[in-house]
Design an enzyme around this catalytic site. Sequence first.
Site, mmCIF file in Angstrom:
data_model
loop_
_atom_site.group_PDB
_atom_site.id
_atom_site.type_symbol
_atom_site.label_atom_id
_atom_site.label_comp_id
_atom_site.label_asym_id
_atom_site.label_seq_id
_atom_site.Cartn_x
_atom_site.Cartn_y
_atom_site.Cartn_z
ATOM 1 N N GLU A 54 41.114 40.183 30.068
ATOM 2 C CA GLU A 54 41.817 39.056 29.433
ATOM 3 C C GLU A 54 40.838 37.970 29.012
ATOM 4 O O GLU A 54 40.965 37.386 27.936
ATOM 5 C CB GLU A 54 42.864 38.496 30.397
ATOM 6 N N GLU A 107 46.605 45.864 36.564
ATOM 7 C CA GLU A 107 47.457 45.049 37.446
ATOM 8 C C GLU A 107 48.627 45.839 38.013
ATOM 9 O O GLU A 107 49.054 45.621 39.144
ATOM 10 C CB GLU A 107 48.005 43.823 36.694
ATOM 11 N N ALA A 142 41.016 38.991 38.253
ATOM 12 C CA ALA A 142 41.254 37.813 39.073
ATOM 13 C C ALA A 142 40.876 38.162 40.503
ATOM 14 O O ALA A 142 40.913 39.333 40.896
ATOM 15 C CB ALA A 142 42.718 37.414 38.988
ATOM 16 N N GLY A 179 42.015 40.307 34.712
ATOM 17 C CA GLY A 179 41.601 39.009 34.186
ATOM 18 C C GLY A 179 40.272 39.073 33.447
ATOM 19 O O GLY A 179 40.008 38.253 32.562
HETATM 20 C C1 HXC Z 1 38.208 40.377 44.530
HETATM 21 C C2 HXC Z 1 36.900 42.207 44.154
HETATM 22 C C3 HXC Z 1 37.602 42.482 42.958
HETATM 23 C C4 HXC Z 1 38.643 41.607 42.584
HETATM 24 C C5 HXC Z 1 36.090 43.999 43.216
HETATM 25 N N1 HXC Z 1 35.987 43.162 44.278
HETATM 26 N N2 HXC Z 1 37.066 43.608 42.403
HETATM 27 N N3 HXC Z 1 37.199 41.167 44.926
HETATM 28 N N4 HXC Z 1 38.917 40.562 43.405
HETATM 29 N N5 HXC Z 1 39.349 41.748 41.471
HETATM 30 C C6 HXC Z 1 35.043 43.244 45.389
HETATM 31 C C7 HXC Z 1 35.397 44.382 46.338
HETATM 32 O O1 HXC Z 1 36.403 43.959 47.243
HETATM 33 C C8 HXC Z 1 34.073 44.621 47.017
HETATM 34 O O2 HXC Z 1 33.874 43.609 47.985
HETATM 35 C C9 HXC Z 1 33.076 44.372 45.896
HETATM 36 O O3 HXC Z 1 33.752 43.580 44.920
HETATM 37 C C10 HXC Z 1 32.621 45.653 45.220
HETATM 38 O O4 HXC Z 1 33.761 46.382 44.802
HETATM 39 P P1 HXC Z 1 33.983 47.951 45.119
HETATM 40 O O5 HXC Z 1 35.421 48.230 44.982
HETATM 41 O O6 HXC Z 1 33.337 48.278 46.413
HETATM 42 O O7 HXC Z 1 33.129 48.614 43.944
HETATM 43 P P2 HXC Z 1 33.374 50.027 43.260
HETATM 44 O O8 HXC Z 1 33.732 51.051 44.281
HETATM 45 O O9 HXC Z 1 32.188 50.265 42.387
HETATM 46 O O10 HXC Z 1 34.672 49.833 42.334
HETATM 47 C C11 HXC Z 1 34.646 48.944 41.246
HETATM 48 C C12 HXC Z 1 36.101 48.650 40.752
HETATM 49 C C13 HXC Z 1 36.953 48.198 41.919
HETATM 50 C C14 HXC Z 1 36.693 49.933 40.135
HETATM 51 C C15 HXC Z 1 35.987 47.598 39.648
HETATM 52 O O11 HXC Z 1 36.271 47.121 42.594
HETATM 53 C C16 HXC Z 1 38.303 47.701 41.526
HETATM 54 O O12 HXC Z 1 39.185 48.466 41.221
HETATM 55 N N6 HXC Z 1 38.509 46.363 41.584
HETATM 56 C C17 HXC Z 1 39.794 45.752 41.318
HETATM 57 C C18 HXC Z 1 40.126 45.803 39.848
HETATM 58 C C19 HXC Z 1 41.472 45.176 39.576
HETATM 59 O O13 HXC Z 1 42.500 45.639 40.077
HETATM 60 N N7 HXC Z 1 41.508 44.116 38.789
HETATM 61 C C20 HXC Z 1 42.720 43.386 38.455
HETATM 62 C C21 HXC Z 1 42.867 42.255 39.410
HETATM 63 S S1 HXC Z 1 44.427 41.439 39.194
HETATM 64 P P3 HXC Z 1 33.440 43.973 49.498
HETATM 65 O O14 HXC Z 1 33.494 42.654 50.197
HETATM 66 O O15 HXC Z 1 34.402 44.991 49.991
HETATM 67 O O16 HXC Z 1 32.041 44.510 49.314
HETATM 68 C C22 HXC Z 1 44.210 40.494 37.834
HETATM 69 C C23 HXC Z 1 45.398 39.720 37.424
HETATM 70 C C24 HXC Z 1 45.107 38.884 36.238
HETATM 71 O O17 HXC Z 1 43.170 40.454 37.267
HETATM 72 C C25 HXC Z 1 45.735 37.577 36.382
HETATM 73 C C26 HXC Z 1 45.046 36.532 35.568
HETATM 74 C C27 HXC Z 1 43.660 36.093 35.992
#
Ligand code: HXC
Length: 236
Positions: free
Chosen positions: A111, A131, A65, A108
């Site tokens: 999911e 999460e 998400a 997400g």
């Molecule tokens: C918003 C995101 C994002 C996310 C990545 N980005 N994941 N933006 N929401 N979930 C953005 C980063 O901010 C960054 O933007 C760009 O994408 C590239 O990401 P990086 O982190 O620089 O890339 P990398 O170093 O290769 O790492 C990849 C990654 C990491 C391991 C996937 O991005 C990461 O851990 N992302 C979050 C994963 C996560 O926690 N997902 C769960 C979300 S909560 P900028 O602008 O800085 O370039 C969830 C709840 C579910 O899903 C609820 C129901 C829908």
Amino acid sequence: MTCGTILTETHGRVRLVTLNRPKALNAINRQLTRELVAAAIEADADPTVGCIVVTGSPKAFAAGADIKEMAAATATEMYINDHFAAWEQFTAVRTPIIAAVAGYALGGGCELAMMCDFILAADTAKFGQPEIKLGVNPGIGGSQRLTRFIGKSKAMEMCLTGRTMDAAEAERCGLVSHVVPADRLLVEAINRRYETTLSEGVRFERRVFYATFATHDQKEGMTAFLEKRLPTFTHG
Ligand code: HXC
């Protein structure tokens, strides 16, 4: 067709929907949710579509998400907006949906993949419910579906540690149906349209079954059974 956060193409009877927010690793925001759900509903209503394939980019199916969009929301706003409820319409789609996953399918994103009918993974795929690392829990069925896919112990471990699982492990534990080389992912996903012949076939079979009730042989066959005698079929 381009539509904000997704691209849609048609290949024969396959509707290919590509998530298209590459700068955010296809993070699922409200707009993407709306557009993807609408695309699935539209494809479902189109009798020329036998199967929907949802995919992302080589780096990310979807990294979860959109954290930026939700970060500042209050609990009251999240509860009142209830925008995850839109996914119920996605899971109600009757046309088979295949998730073709390369790269990250996290939170997400994982999911979303699990809401599809099955998951085909590139060897680069990484699945996880991270999460817990954000101080939240899965929000669109992750804890429920992951448990059903891979069993309680592994699902608990995934949700409580937030670790990712590679494609080989995902195949071993039943999360994905097949792992293919990344450059074959879409070809394989699209060729799997034969899977749709199952649902098409079931519908066809049902129609044919109903139609047999207009024949003499159905009346004769069922009557003969009830009268405990052999039927005399006339092929009419
Ligand atoms: C918003 C995101 C994002 C996310 C990545 N980005 N994941 N933006 N929401 N979930 C953005 C980063 O901010 C960054 O933007 C760009 O994408 C590239 O990401 P990086 O982190 O620089 O890339 P990398 O170093 O290769 O790492 C990849 C990654 C990491 C391991 C996937 O991005 C990461 O851990 N992302 C979050 C994963 C996560 O926690 N997902 C769960 C979300 S909560 P900028 O602008 O800085 O370039 C969830 C709840 C579910 O899903 C609820 C129901 C829908």
